[in-house]
Design an enzyme around this catalytic site. Structure first.
Site, PDB file in Angstrom:
ATOM      1  N   CYS A  45       0.478  -1.032  -0.090  1.00 32.32           N
ATOM      2  CA  CYS A  45      -0.149   0.253  -0.101  1.00 32.32           C
ATOM      3  C   CYS A  45       0.680   1.935  -0.011  1.00 32.32           C
ATOM      4  CB  CYS A  45      -0.409  -0.004   1.221  1.00 32.32           C
ATOM      5  SG  CYS A  45      -2.437  -1.395   0.845  1.00 32.32           S
ATOM      6  N   THR A  46       2.077   0.806   0.832  1.00 30.13           N
ATOM      7  CA  THR A  46       3.233   2.228   0.655  1.00 30.13           C
ATOM      8  C   THR A  46       3.767   2.549  -0.858  1.00 30.13           C
ATOM      9  OG1 THR A  46       3.322   1.995   3.470  1.00 30.13           O
ATOM     10  CG2 THR A  46       4.993   3.356   1.273  1.00 30.13           C
TER      11      THR A  46
END
Length: 156
Positions: A45-46
């Site tokens: 997600c980062t």
């Protein structure tokens, strides 16, 4: 029942990282890149958020706004934005209402355990609030560039 390409998107209101109430209709007149992701501060997600950040100006030039959506609360979104200098809003879908409308709240399996969670997906919404395109079960690598290229080819 999930939304299909050409359908008007649902206009639910969620809290954004800024604390303000945000609806998809607030962005009529612009293209919206709405991406659903499982959880702030996780590796995939980062990477995805930073890819959107790094291409933010290119999306902006195409008159597109980026909105990230996860079940995380506003405070966690604020930390995620601050840590990675994200220039776009993140919406807190804590009750999974928007995720269910888009059909991305799914039964998942990981290490033999089953649980409900977000299926990483991206949707492009046109200036009138209709769904233009979708990517479901997204793999992070190369995805943001693919979404950007789609907009370049379909919005001029």
């Amino acid at each position: 029942m999930t939304i299909a390409i050409g359908d008007q998107v649902p206009d639910l209101t969620l809290k954004a990282n800024s604390g303000k109430e945000t609806s998809l209709s607030d962005y009529r007149g612009k293209y919206v890149v709405l991406y659903f992701y499982p959880k702030d501060m996780t590796p995939g997600c980062t990477t995805e958020a930073c890819d959107f950040r790094d291409n933010y100006e290119s999306f902006k030039e195409l008159d597109a706004v980026i909105l990230g959506v996860s079940p995380d609360p506003v405070k966690r979104h604020e930390k995620f934005i601050e840590k990675h200098d994200l220039p776009f809003e993140l919406l807190a879908d804590e009750e999974n209402e928007l995720a269910e409308e888009f059909g991305v709240w799914k039964l998942k399996k990981n290490f033999g355990k089953e649980y409900m969670g977000i299926e990483r997906s991206t949707f492009v919404i046109d200036k009138d609030g209709k769904l233009m395109n979708e990517w479901r079960k997204v793999r992070v690598k190369g995805h943001v560039e693919e979404a950007l290229e789609y907009l370049r080819e379909n919005t001029q």
